[in-house]
Design an enzyme around this catalytic site. Structure first.
Site, PDB file in Angstrom:
ATOM      1  CG  ASN A 193      34.400  32.144  32.678  1.00 47.17           C
ATOM      2  OD1 ASN A 193      35.241  33.034  32.791  1.00 47.17           O
ATOM      3  ND2 ASN A 193      33.825  31.592  33.734  1.00 47.17           N
ATOM      4  N   GLY A 241      34.003  36.985  41.704  1.00 46.44           N
ATOM      5  CA  GLY A 241      34.968  36.083  41.086  1.00 46.44           C
ATOM      6  C   GLY A 241      34.285  35.229  40.039  1.00 46.44           C
ATOM      7  CD  GLU A 242      30.997  32.266  40.953  1.00 43.98           C
ATOM      8  OE1 GLU A 242      30.164  32.404  40.024  1.00 43.98           O
ATOM      9  OE2 GLU A 242      30.664  32.053  42.138  1.00 43.98           O
ATOM     10  N   GLY A 243      34.982  34.621  37.147  1.00 46.14           N
ATOM     11  CA  GLY A 243      35.022  35.163  35.795  1.00 46.14           C
ATOM     12  C   GLY A 243      33.849  36.064  35.494  1.00 46.14           C
TER      13      GLY A 243
END
Length: 345
Positions: free
Chosen positions: A57, A311-313
């Site tokens: 990620n 968010g952030e993956g």
């Protein structure tokens, strides 16, 4: 902009994959989207026995000049503060990556902060945040190209380490504003339907955000091309994700798409190379206003709908066990012949 060599997966193996999936000991189609995923991944990897290796990620982070207009719930310094939390292992994406076996890669694409040396963050800073696109172009053409190239190079490095499945995350105060601009320009959807609360604006805050973005849209005098739009509005972390997605597709990697911002990045990438979508799985439908509409526009079928808006993956990584299940299905289930079961449909 950097050129990529992206082709749709060869369809010669398509029927063999269908036959393999349909001959597994189950009613045809009974595993639904798992069967669709197995077919897609088999086509990407050109094999009847796909494998997922060393998932990464990648979080690209950068600041946005438009944040100076109060369009976000958070002040700009939150960008670098959250990155520090990533580095300390205490953020939402950290526990998710640990739980699901992802390597977390952090990239400074344009944070308005100087980190001390020796931290586990890749320095690809193009500039300290974008310019304020309410008044001027966020980036120059050269800066846009630098960002796209940097994102591609980060993905290539991950691929060299044996990674064949990658998700992308982001961190950048006010990047939902920039995403709303991309969405409206690239889809033709009314800006009002593209603007939401971001990290926590109330109704008055959303109204202010919309008014600022509406003025920015009116001030834009460019030619409306995808390249011009993503250069004029930025942001650096989003452009790096565009480059990263295109490089991943060129390398035959599986791309797991996260939320509103990353879906906009895939949208932009697909304007240059439509074939990139053949390599993409949509991890989830997020809670940010506009994401469901954008997924519908792209005819996407997200795997999850958990009301996420971090968010952030995070949504992409959460969806990974489903993708693993699809690959396990095609590799581990017995066929009717192996199971000595009469084909019962």
């Amino acid at each position: 902009m950097k050129t990529f060599n992206i082709k749709s997966p060869d369809q010669a193996i398509h029927q063999a994959l269908i036959d393999r999936i349909n001959n597994l000991a189950k009613p045809e189609g009974s595993l639904g989207m798992l069967e669709e995923l197995a077919l897609q991944i088999g086509l990407i990897q050109q094999t009847l026995s796909p494998r997922l290796r060393n998932p990464h990620n990648i979080i690209f982070a950068a600041d946005h000049g438009i944040a100076d207009e109060g369009v976000s719930f958070s002040p700009k310094e939150v960008t670098w503060q959250v990155i520090n939390n990533f580095l300390g292992g205490g953020a939402g994406i950290n526990f998710l990556c640990r739980q699901h076996g992802f390597e977390l890669v952090l990239v400074d694409g344009g944070i308005d902060f100087d980190f001390p040396e020796g931290l586990d963050i890749i320095d690809r800073k193009v500039r300290k945040g974008t310019r304020n696109y309410l008044y001027e172009a966020a980036l120059t053409g050269e800066e846009m190209e630098q960002a796209v190239t940097a994102g591609a190079e980060v993905v290539s490095d991950c691929h060299h380490r044996g990674c064949n499945v990658v998700s992308f995350g982001e961190m950048g105060v006010a990047n939902t504003s920039t995403s709303s601009m991309w969405m409206s320009f690239l889809t033709g959807i009314d800006l009002k339907d593209c603007v939401g609360a971001g990290s926590g604006l109330d109704s008055e805050g959303v109204r202010h955000k919309y008014n600022i973005l509406k003025q920015a849209k009116e001030n834009y005098k460019g030619n409306g091309s995808t390249e011009d739009v993503i250069t004029y509005f930025g942001g650096l972390e989003m452009l790096m994700a565009v480059g990263g997605m295109l490089q991943a597709a060129e390398l035959g990697m599986l791309i797991i798409v996260d939320g509103f911002i990353m879906t906009n990045c895939l949208l932009a990438a697909s304007q240059f190379y439509p074939e990139v979508c053949d390599y993409a799985v949509f991890g989830h439908c997020g809670d940010e206003s506009g994401h469901a509409r954008l997924l519908e526009y792209m005819k996407a079928k997200p795997l999850l709908n958990l009301g996420l808006r971090l968010g952030e993956g995070s949504g992409a990584v959460c969806s990974y066990p489903i993708i693993v299940s699809a690959v396990s299905m095609i590799n581990e289930m017995h066929t009717f012949a192996q199971a000595a079961v009469t084909k019962y449909f």
